[in-house]
Design an enzyme around this catalytic site. Structure first.
Site, PDB file in Angstrom:
ATOM      1  N   TYR A 193       2.045  -1.700   4.872  1.00  9.17           N
ATOM      2  CA  TYR A 193       3.159  -1.929   3.930  1.00  9.17           C
ATOM      3  C   TYR A 193       2.756  -3.025   2.930  1.00  9.17           C
ATOM      4  O   TYR A 193       2.941  -2.864   1.718  1.00  9.17           O
ATOM      5  CB  TYR A 193       4.445  -2.315   4.667  1.00  9.17           C
ATOM      6  CG  TYR A 193       5.584  -2.599   3.701  1.00  9.17           C
ATOM      7  CD1 TYR A 193       6.134  -1.578   2.920  1.00  9.17           C
ATOM      8  CD2 TYR A 193       6.079  -3.890   3.523  1.00  9.17           C
ATOM      9  CE1 TYR A 193       7.155  -1.832   2.001  1.00  9.17           C
ATOM     10  CE2 TYR A 193       7.103  -4.152   2.618  1.00  9.17           C
ATOM     11  CZ  TYR A 193       7.639  -3.124   1.857  1.00  9.17           C
ATOM     12  OH  TYR A 193       8.642  -3.377   0.944  1.00  9.17           O
ATOM     13  N   SER A 199       7.276  -6.944  -3.639  1.00 10.21           N
ATOM     14  CA  SER A 199       7.877  -7.554  -2.441  1.00 10.21           C
ATOM     15  C   SER A 199       7.142  -8.857  -2.178  1.00 10.21           C
ATOM     16  O   SER A 199       6.006  -9.042  -2.628  1.00 10.21           O
ATOM     17  CB  SER A 199       7.697  -6.627  -1.243  1.00 10.21           C
ATOM     18  OG  SER A 199       8.010  -7.301  -0.041  1.00 10.21           O
TER      19      SER A 199
END
Ligand code: NDP
Ligand code: 8X3
Length: 250
Positions: A150, A137
């Site tokens: 995260y 990501s």
């Protein structure tokens, strides 16, 4: 891609589902994984052809190995692994974040991805051939407010990818990662635990990437000649400069 055996985790939704559709249309033989059995069944019906379904939680080490070892012999020779399963859970400062959310992210995005890789590797190593594409990501490259865990989980995916590439280099197995920015999927709905108003705001005015657009980039990574390895690919919506600089349509 025809008859290529491809295992995709997180095929019930979003990017994984879009990747599955693309590969199925090219005649690949798919192993579709996820926890939501009904969604996988519907997907398999839509795709047609003969695909294997594996229902397991990537956080459950035993279940991961049991599921992958249960594949019929002709599906055990996995040539491409798309490690896509993962989610964010919550978006809070460290001091008030929920520990269960942290466990879900570290256990799923990091350890789960590692378990699946370890379970698939023996046949690739044996054949001295294969490719692994991990879903990182933009959160792997930069940290943003209230996203520390995260982002940490995705940074771990980035470093695991790099380490794996080094370890598998003598065997000729290709390893790479794709790092998308905002992609409109169930991702934010999961992160905000079903709060649709909050999750819709994430994408508002951003012309976010679609799952299909990310799938196209993954197909590109898979289709380059075998002597080429796309090691690291960052893909953003034009309106996104980095993990937190956004040019929203007002
Ligand atoms: P979705 O929420 O739409 O899909 C997530 C998929 O992961 C689902 O199929 C879900 O399946 C599966 N999954 C999640 N947790 C587990 C688990 N513990 N065990 C097994 N499967 C699991 O999100 P996306 O398609 O957007 O996300 C796919 C990947 O892309 C993730 O790794 C995410 O971090 C990454 N990503 C997403 C971005 C975005 O903006 N959307 C941007 C950058 C990266 P099921 O619930 O059926 O088990
Ligand atoms: C998903 C991208 O920036 O919404 O990995 O966390 S972000």
């Amino acid at each position: 891609m025809k008859n290529k055996i491809i295992l995709i985790t997180g095929a019930t939704s979003g990017i994984g589902r879009a990747v599955a559709s693309r590969f199925a249309s090219m005649g690949s033989k798919l192993i579709l994984c996820g926890r939501r059995k009904e969604k996988l069944k519907i997907l398999a019906q839509e795709l047609g052809g003969s695909h294997q379904l594996l229902i397991f939680d990537v956080r459950d080490k035993k279940a991961v190995f049991k599921a992958i070892n249960s594949l019929p012999e002709d599906y055990k020779k996995i040539e491409l692994l798309i490690n896509n399963a993962g989610n964010a859970h919550g978006m809070d400062p460290v001091q008030s974040a929920d520990l269960d959310d942290w466990d879900a992210m570290i256990d799923g995005n990091v350890k789960g991805l590692m378990y699946v890789t370890k379970a698939v590797l023996p046949s690739m190593v044996n054949l001295r051939k294969g490719q692994i594409i991990n879903l990182g990501s933009i959160a792997a490259k930069e940290v943003y407010p209230n996203g520390s865990v995260y982002c940490s989980s995705k940074a771990a995916v980035d470093f695991f990818t790099r380490g794996l590439r080094i370890d598998l280099n003598p065997i000729g197995i290709r390893v790479g990662a794709i790092h998308p920015g905002l992609v409109e999927t169930e991702f934010s709905e999961v992160r905000f635990k079903g709060d649709l108003e909050r999750s819709e705001k994430v994408y508002k005015g951003m012309q976010a990437l679609s799952a299909d657009e990310v799938a196209d980039a993954i197909i590109y990574m898979a289709q380059v000649p075998e002597k080429v390895n796309i090691a690291d690919l960052v893909i953003l919506p034009t309106r996104q400069a980095n993990a937190y600089v956004n040019n929203r349509i007002k």
